[in-house]
Motif scaffolding. Sequence first.
Motif, PDB file in Angstrom:
ATOM      1  N   GLY A 307       4.539  -2.346  -1.929  1.00  0.00           N
ATOM      2  CA  GLY A 307       4.909  -0.743  -1.601  1.00  0.00           C
ATOM      3  C   GLY A 307       5.231   0.044  -2.888  1.00  0.00           C
ATOM      4  N   ALA A 308       6.355  -0.748  -3.418  1.00  0.00           N
ATOM      5  CA  ALA A 308       7.045  -0.148  -4.569  1.00  0.00           C
ATOM      6  C   ALA A 308       5.998   0.041  -5.861  1.00  0.00           C
ATOM      7  N   ASN A 309       5.186  -1.063  -6.332  1.00  0.00           N
ATOM      8  CA  ASN A 309       4.297  -1.119  -7.139  1.00  0.00           C
ATOM      9  C   ASN A 309       3.185  -0.085  -6.917  1.00  0.00           C
ATOM     10  N   ILE A 310       2.831  -0.140  -5.616  1.00  0.00           N
ATOM     11  CA  ILE A 310       1.866   1.026  -5.530  1.00  0.00           C
ATOM     12  C   ILE A 310       2.172   2.460  -5.782  1.00  0.00           C
ATOM     13  N   LEU A 311       3.584   2.634  -5.444  1.00  0.00           N
ATOM     14  CA  LEU A 311       3.946   3.987  -5.610  1.00  0.00           C
ATOM     15  C   LEU A 311       4.079   4.375  -7.137  1.00  0.00           C
ATOM     16  N   LYS A 312       4.385   3.245  -7.823  1.00  0.00           N
ATOM     17  CA  LYS A 312       4.563   3.549  -9.261  1.00  0.00           C
ATOM     18  C   LYS A 312       3.314   3.547  -9.928  1.00  0.00           C
ATOM     19  N   SER A 313       2.423   2.515  -9.575  1.00  0.00           N
ATOM     20  CA  SER A 313       1.006   2.888 -10.119  1.00  0.00           C
ATOM     21  C   SER A 313       0.096   3.734  -9.696  1.00  0.00           C
ATOM     22  N   GLN A 314       0.467   4.191  -8.460  1.00  0.00           N
ATOM     23  CA  GLN A 314      -0.455   5.158  -7.688  1.00  0.00           C
ATOM     24  C   GLN A 314      -2.180   4.666  -7.500  1.00  0.00           C
ATOM     25  N   GLN A 315      -2.158   3.312  -7.503  1.00  0.00           N
ATOM     26  CA  GLN A 315      -3.286   2.420  -6.960  1.00  0.00           C
ATOM     27  C   GLN A 315      -3.221   1.512  -6.208  1.00  0.00           C
ATOM     28  N   ILE A 316      -3.935   1.332  -5.150  1.00  0.00           N
ATOM     29  CA  ILE A 316      -3.985   0.391  -4.156  1.00  0.00           C
ATOM     30  C   ILE A 316      -4.987  -0.522  -4.452  1.00  0.00           C
ATOM     31  N   PRO A 317      -4.480  -2.052  -4.831  1.00  0.00           N
ATOM     32  CA  PRO A 317      -5.573  -3.254  -5.050  1.00  0.00           C
ATOM     33  C   PRO A 317      -6.535  -3.195  -3.944  1.00  0.00           C
ATOM     34  N   SER A 318      -7.732  -3.482  -3.955  1.00  0.00           N
ATOM     35  CA  SER A 318      -8.753  -3.515  -3.156  1.00  0.00           C
ATOM     36  C   SER A 318      -8.441  -4.657  -1.948  1.00  0.00           C
ATOM     37  N   ASP A 319      -7.873  -5.854  -2.750  1.00  0.00           N
ATOM     38  CA  ASP A 319      -7.568  -6.949  -1.886  1.00  0.00           C
ATOM     39  C   ASP A 319      -6.516  -6.453  -0.970  1.00  0.00           C
ATOM     40  N   LEU A 320      -5.636  -5.692  -0.839  1.00  0.00           N
ATOM     41  CA  LEU A 320      -4.725  -5.342   0.000  1.00  0.00           C
ATOM     42  C   LEU A 320      -5.310  -4.209   1.021  1.00  0.00           C
ATOM     43  N   LYS A 321      -6.281  -3.645   0.982  1.00  0.00           N
ATOM     44  CA  LYS A 321      -6.624  -2.580   1.940  1.00  0.00           C
ATOM     45  C   LYS A 321      -6.934  -2.965   3.194  1.00  0.00           C
ATOM     46  N   ALA A 322      -6.442  -2.427   4.155  1.00  0.00           N
ATOM     47  CA  ALA A 322      -6.577  -2.758   5.686  1.00  0.00           C
ATOM     48  C   ALA A 322      -7.578  -1.597   6.074  1.00  0.00           C
ATOM     49  N   ASN A 323      -7.990  -0.668   5.598  1.00  0.00           N
ATOM     50  CA  ASN A 323      -8.946   0.245   5.870  1.00  0.00           C
ATOM     51  C   ASN A 323      -9.696   0.975   4.760  1.00  0.00           C
ATOM     52  N   ASP A 324     -10.383   1.942   5.029  1.00  0.00           N
ATOM     53  CA  ASP A 324     -11.141   2.493   3.951  1.00  0.00           C
ATOM     54  C   ASP A 324     -10.775   3.859   3.303  1.00  0.00           C
TER      55      ASP A 324
END
Length: 351
Positions: A307-324
């Motif tokens: 969660g902290a890395n996503i907030l910093k990078s403002q990007q969600i890796p596709s491998d971690l997505k549970a929805n679209d």
Amino acid sequence: MGKTFINGIGCVSAQDTVNGFPSEFIIDPSTNYLEIVKPDYKDYFSPIASRRMAKGVKNGIVASTVAMKEAGNESPDAIITGTGMGCIEDSDKFLKAIIDNKEEFLTPTSFIQSTHNTVASTIAINLGCKAYNFTYVNGAVSFESALYDAKLQLDADEAHSVLIGGVEEMTEYTKSLFKLAGFIKPDDSGPHNILEADTKATVFSEGATFFMLEDERKDSTYAEILDVEIVNKLTPEEAAEHAEAFIRRNNLTLHEIDAVVLGYNGDSEFDGYFKAVAKNFDFAPQMYYKHVSGEYNTASAFGLYVGANILKSQQIPSDLKANDESRPAYRNMLLYNQYRGLDHSFTLISV
């Protein structure tokens, strides 16, 4: 009331996370146990010292060193860790020695190193740190207990920087017991699809994740921790209601939550908790992580790392997505975890 910022993170896990947050993750749906990616230990301590350390201690030292270096702070005002199983490797060694030697001629080394606070104390000894040093052993909220303690100290201005972490290790013997108990999915039962699991038990692993928390924002800041709450027992419906109440207590509405990190672990008996919470946030991007980290008592620390890395990078890796779902920007994020219907934790972080 003080503020709590994540200014440094170090992580040893089943992914190559020592060198930073991966853009792609290795996913192996065929196995029921994810082996950790071992760092180059000789970069952190001598081979002689390494031989005397259990896996959890070595991984904890590596992760904490990376976190402190990233924050530019090697003199924390407190060191707090959380662990569910502790140094189980040395515990196994000592218990085996008791049986093999018929309770005679025992050396105390493995017993001394088997205590749950070994990781925190070893880090303190290496740093020469004589400050507050505490280890929480509280099942699947062991890490959140450490996080809660750290936030209280920063809020009360009793500390300006706190090193916290969650550490677990696994042995072959303990793994076999967990399989017998039905905690780990049976061998050769894959492939495992975490989000669409229809079988009980989970895919297990081990790991160490550390955070340097400080009361001021820096260039290295990942996110701010707004609130943490722990509840021992809830029904799925109560978990969903509690998540909503938790957000409103922090003066936010549901639609102000830009992303949700859920601890799905593929146990069909208990993943209903996550589905109940997720239903309230079907408008927001949802993520999961235990298919890349594995399950263990302090796996929620890996969730905070994500969660902290996503907030910093403002990007969600596709491998971690549970929805679209997606958002143009991510500001507020809710993290929710539970294990086998108990030890529910709610964590709210923001940029």
